[in-house]
Design a protein around this motif. Sequence first.
Motif, PDB file in Angstrom:
ATOM      1  N   VAL A 429       0.828  -1.205   0.000  1.00 13.45           N
ATOM      2  CA  VAL A 429       0.000   0.000   0.000  1.00 13.45           C
ATOM      3  C   VAL A 429       0.865   1.260   0.000  1.00 13.45           C
ATOM      4  O   VAL A 429       1.563   1.567   0.954  1.00 13.45           O
ATOM      5  N   ASP A 430       0.827   1.959  -1.144  1.00 13.74           N
ATOM      6  CA  ASP A 430       1.476   3.267  -1.274  1.00 13.74           C
ATOM      7  C   ASP A 430       0.416   4.266  -0.816  1.00 13.74           C
ATOM      8  O   ASP A 430      -0.569   4.503  -1.521  1.00 13.74           O
ATOM      9  N   THR A 431       0.582   4.824   0.376  1.00  9.61           N
ATOM     10  CA  THR A 431      -0.484   5.636   0.971  1.00  9.61           C
ATOM     11  C   THR A 431      -0.178   7.119   0.831  1.00  9.61           C
ATOM     12  O   THR A 431       0.896   7.563   1.203  1.00  9.61           O
ATOM     13  N   TRP A 432      -1.125   7.851   0.302  1.00 10.43           N
ATOM     14  CA  TRP A 432      -0.945   9.315   0.199  1.00 10.43           C
ATOM     15  C   TRP A 432      -1.745  10.018   1.291  1.00 10.43           C
ATOM     16  O   TRP A 432      -2.952   9.764   1.449  1.00 10.43           O
ATOM     17  N   TRP A 433      -1.084  10.873   2.026  1.00 14.23           N
ATOM     18  CA  TRP A 433      -1.760  11.725   2.998  1.00 14.23           C
ATOM     19  C   TRP A 433      -0.778  12.785   3.475  1.00 14.23           C
ATOM     20  O   TRP A 433       0.349  12.861   2.989  1.00 14.23           O
ATOM     21  N   GLN A 434      -1.200  13.622   4.403  1.00 11.70           N
ATOM     22  CA  GLN A 434      -0.395  14.768   4.834  1.00 11.70           C
ATOM     23  C   GLN A 434      -0.587  15.020   6.331  1.00 11.70           C
ATOM     24  O   GLN A 434      -1.573  14.548   6.912  1.00 11.70           O
ATOM     25  N   THR A 435       0.302  15.823   6.897  1.00 10.50           N
ATOM     26  CA  THR A 435       0.130  16.235   8.291  1.00 10.50           C
ATOM     27  C   THR A 435      -1.282  16.809   8.475  1.00 10.50           C
ATOM     28  O   THR A 435      -1.958  16.547   9.467  1.00 10.50           O
ATOM     29  N   GLU A 436      -1.711  17.553   7.480  1.00  5.55           N
ATOM     30  CA  GLU A 436      -2.989  18.262   7.561  1.00  5.55           C
ATOM     31  C   GLU A 436      -4.192  17.334   7.432  1.00  5.55           C
ATOM     32  O   GLU A 436      -5.290  17.688   7.852  1.00  5.55           O
ATOM     33  N   GLY A 521      -1.834  21.070  -2.208  1.00  6.55           N
ATOM     34  CA  GLY A 521      -0.510  21.547  -2.616  1.00  6.55           C
ATOM     35  C   GLY A 521       0.202  20.571  -3.535  1.00  6.55           C
ATOM     36  O   GLY A 521       1.257  20.874  -4.075  1.00  6.55           O
ATOM     37  N   ASP A 522      -0.384  19.391  -3.728  1.00  5.37           N
ATOM     38  CA  ASP A 522       0.215  18.393  -4.614  1.00  5.37           C
ATOM     39  C   ASP A 522      -0.494  18.383  -5.968  1.00  5.37           C
ATOM     40  O   ASP A 522      -1.647  18.786  -6.072  1.00  5.37           O
ATOM     41  N   GLY A 523       0.232  17.891  -6.960  1.00  8.37           N
ATOM     42  CA  GLY A 523      -0.381  17.654  -8.263  1.00  8.37           C
ATOM     43  C   GLY A 523      -0.740  16.181  -8.378  1.00  8.37           C
ATOM     44  O   GLY A 523      -0.132  15.340  -7.713  1.00  8.37           O
TER      45      GLY A 523
HETATM   46  C1  7RM Z   1       2.381  11.631   5.867  1.00  7.15           C
HETATM   47  C2  7RM Z   1       3.235  12.749   5.362  1.00  7.15           C
HETATM   48  C3  7RM Z   1       2.921  15.399   2.998  1.00  7.15           C
HETATM   49  C4  7RM Z   1       3.422  15.430   1.564  1.00  7.15           C
HETATM   50  C5  7RM Z   1       2.326  15.324   0.553  1.00  7.15           C
HETATM   51  C6  7RM Z   1       3.067  14.781  -0.652  1.00  7.15           C
HETATM   52  C7  7RM Z   1       4.057  13.821  -0.035  1.00  7.15           C
HETATM   53  C8  7RM Z   1       3.083  11.787   1.081  1.00  7.15           C
HETATM   54  C9  7RM Z   1       2.873  10.426  -0.599  1.00  7.15           C
HETATM   55  C10 7RM Z   1       3.386  11.665  -1.083  1.00  7.15           C
HETATM   56  C11 7RM Z   1       3.392  10.839  -3.227  1.00  7.15           C
HETATM   57  C12 7RM Z   1       2.646   9.375  -1.553  1.00  7.15           C
HETATM   58  N1  7RM Z   1       2.909  13.984   5.799  1.00  7.15           N
HETATM   59  N2  7RM Z   1       3.511  12.466   0.003  1.00  7.15           N
HETATM   60  N3  7RM Z   1       2.712  10.553   0.742  1.00  7.15           N
HETATM   61  N4  7RM Z   1       3.640  11.851  -2.385  1.00  7.15           N
HETATM   62  N5  7RM Z   1       2.925   9.633  -2.843  1.00  7.15           N
HETATM   63  N6  7RM Z   1       2.188   8.181  -1.174  1.00  7.15           N
HETATM   64  O1  7RM Z   1       4.140  12.525   4.593  1.00  7.15           O
HETATM   65  O2  7RM Z   1       2.886  16.433   5.816  1.00  7.15           O
HETATM   66  O3  7RM Z   1       4.997  15.289   6.086  1.00  7.15           O
HETATM   67  O4  7RM Z   1       3.990  15.397   3.921  1.00  7.15           O
HETATM   68  O5  7RM Z   1       4.257  14.286   1.296  1.00  7.15           O
HETATM   69  O6  7RM Z   1       3.746  15.811  -1.306  1.00  7.15           O
HETATM   70  O7  7RM Z   1       1.736  16.585   0.334  1.00  7.15           O
HETATM   71  S1  7RM Z   1       3.715  15.332   5.460  1.00  7.15           S
END
Ligand code: 7RM
Length: 675
Positions: A429-436, A521-523
Motif C-alpha cells: 500500500v502506497d499511501t498518500w496523505w499529509q500532516t494536515e 498543494g500536490d499535483g
Molecule cells: C504523511 C506525510 C505530505 C506530503 C504530501 C506529498 C508527499 C506523502 C505520498 C506523497 C506521493 C505518496 N505527511 N507524500 N505521501 N507523495 N505519494 N504516497 O508525509 O505532511 O509530512 O507530507 O508528502 O507531497 O503533500 S507530510
Amino acid sequence: MAYHLAARFCKNTVSCKFAKAINFSCLRCNVSTVVSSSFEFPNFKTHNELHEFSINKTDEFWASLAHSRLKWLKSFHTTQQCNMDEGKFAWFFGGQLNIADNCVDRHALVKPDKVALIWEKDEPGNQQLVTYRELQEMTCRIANVLKAHGVQKGDRVAIYMPNSPIAVASMLACVRIGAMHTVVFAGFSTEALAARIQDASCTAVITSDQALRGGKIIELKRTVDAAVAKCPSVKHVFVSQRTGADLPNMPLDLPLDKLMAQACQHSAIEIMESEDPSFMLYTSGSTGKPKGIQHSTAGYLLYASVTHQSVFNVGPDDVYACVADIGWITGHSYVVYGPLANGATTVLFESVPTYPDPGRYWEMVERLQINQFYTAPTAIRLLLKAGDAWPQKYNLSSLKVLGCVGEPLNHEAWHWYNELIGQSKCDLVDTWWQTETGGICITPRPSEAGAEIIAGMPMRPFFGIEPAILDSSQKLLEGNDVIGSLCIKKPWPGIARTIYGDHERYLDTYFRPFPGYYFSGDGAHRHSNGYYQVTGRTDDVINVSGHRLGTAEVEDAINEHAAVAESAVIGIPHPIKGEGIYAFLVLKDDVVLDQVCIVSEVNSLVSTAIAKFAVPDHILIVPALPKTRSGKIMRRILRKLVAGETEFGDVSTLADPSIVQVIARLHLDSNRNLM
Ligand code: 7RM
C-alpha cells in the motif's frame, strides 16, 4: 459475503453472543467477537458500494463508526457541521471523550497483559515489551507529575524525546489531562526547537538526557537548555534518563523518572469535547515559518483508528510496525494513536535503517515476527542501494502488508519492495496523505479482496474521501486521464482544524486557492482507469516549452536506470524552452560504470519513458540529496543553489545540512568544466 470494515465490533452493548467463541475483544462492549463477521455495514456486498455510501451518506457512515469504535463519555448529537469555504469543521458535536481513555484505559481493563508497545531499541536484539496495563500506569504517573507542576487543560507541552515508551506515555499523559503536545523531532537544532516552543508558547518541555541513534549519542538535554534560554514561556523542563549521562543541572530541570516513581499510578481523565484540540505538530511550509498544524480530539482519533485498521488489515494477534519517528505525523497516527485506539501491538523503532547494517529492518521483521511493515520511500531506496543480499539473509514470511508514505514510490523501488521484501505475496500500500489530513486519504487498500494493486501510485480514495482535480484556472477537471491540482471535495473527520495562532494562513494555504475545496498543494494524475497518481508538489512543477512535468514523472524514469539509486529534478531558466531540467543523481553503492555512459543512458531512458522534451539539460552526480528528517527531497534548496544563492531559507529540518555545500561545490566545478 458482506463487507468487513467494522469487523472488530459487535452491536450488542450488554453481552455479545460471540463471547468465548473466539478470543477477541470487541472494542465497544469489551466482550469477545468474531473477527471476520460484519455487523456495521451488513448491507454492502462490495467495496465500491460501501465507498459510494460513505460519499453519499457521509454522516451516516461516520456516525456509525464513531459510535462503534470510540468510547464516549457522552454521546454526540450532531455528526458534522462543516464549511469548506470558511475552513470551519466540527465533527461529533456535543460528544465528550478522552483520547488516553480510548487508547489505553479501555484496553487495560479487558486485556491488561496484551503487549501495547514493542520498543525496538537502538541496539538490536534488545527489545522491551510494554503491556497495556504498564502503559496505563506510566501515562497516569506522568499525568500526575504534569498536573502537580501546574500543567492544565489547554496548555502546550513540547516533547523532545527519542522513540521510546516514555515518549509515548508523555504524549498520552498530555491528552489525558487535556494539554496539547507538540512533538519536536529529537534531532532538530536548538533554533528549530526554540522557534516551535516560542510559536506555541509552551509552558513545559519533556525531554531525555540523551538519545541513541545508530550507535551515536545525540545531546538532547544540551539542545533543550540552549533553546529554553530563549523561551521565557517555559516554566519546567522534565528530564527522563535514556543513557544516564552526568549532565549539568539547570534551574528549570525536574527529574521525570524520580517524580513518576513518587506519583500515584491512577489519574482521572479530563473530559474533553469532541472538538477540543488534541495536539499540534509543526510542518515546514516552502516559505515562512513552520506551521503548527492543530488537530481535534474525536475526529482525529476516529480517522486514525479506522484508517489504521482497514488499510493495514490489522488482526488481533498481529505485530504491526511503522518505523516512523514520533516527531512526524506518521508517528502520531500510525505508531501511536491509530494502533493504540485499536488495541493493537505496535513496534516503536528507535534506530535507523542501516544500523548496525542495512539488514536491520529485515532482521527485526524476522525476530519480532512482524505482520505489517510501514516505512518511507527514502528508506526503501537507501536499502535497495545497499543490494539484495541483505533481505535475502532473513525469513520475511510473517509479512502480510507492506506500506509506504512520504513521497512518490518510484517503480523500481516499488518492485524491489514488493518482490524482495514482500516476496510478491503481500499487499503493497502506497499511501498518500499529509500532516494536515490527519490520516491516509488515498490508498490501494481497503478494496475488494484480491483487487489489483498497480505500482507507482496510491490509486483509490479512502472511505469518505472524494478527491478532485482542478486546473490552474480553478476549473474542475471531470472524467479520467486528467492532470492538475489535487483537492478534496468534502470534509472528513481527520482534517486539521487550524494553524495554531494563524487561522488566516490556514485559509490562505488550504481553502482559498480553490474555493469550496481543500487544496493539498500536490499535483495528481487521474489515470484512464480512474486511479490516482501523485506527481509531486505543485510548486515543484516544471514547465518545458509549455509541457507541464511533475518532478515525480521525470525522477521515476531516471530511477529506472540500474546504476541510479535516487534522483531529484528541478526546473532551471532556459532562454528558449522557458524552463529546462536539471537532474541530480545518486548512484548505487557498487556502481563501476563510466559516468558519461550513465548520463547518456539516463537521457535515452527519459526520452523513451516520457518524451524528448523531458530529457534533462544538465545532469550532476552527487553523493546524496538534501532531505528533511522524514526523507523528503528539498528541491527548493537545489533550485536556490543552482541560482547561485547562498541563503537557503529555513534549513533547520534538513537531515544533513553539510550536503548543501558539497552539492554546491560539485555544481560549480561542473559549470567550470562546461566553460
Ligand atoms: C504523511 C506525510 C505530505 C506530503 C504530501 C506529498 C508527499 C506523502 C505520498 C506523497 C506521493 C505518496 N505527511 N507524500 N505521501 N507523495 N505519494 N504516497 O508525509 O505532511 O509530512 O507530507 O508528502 O507531497 O503533500 S507530510
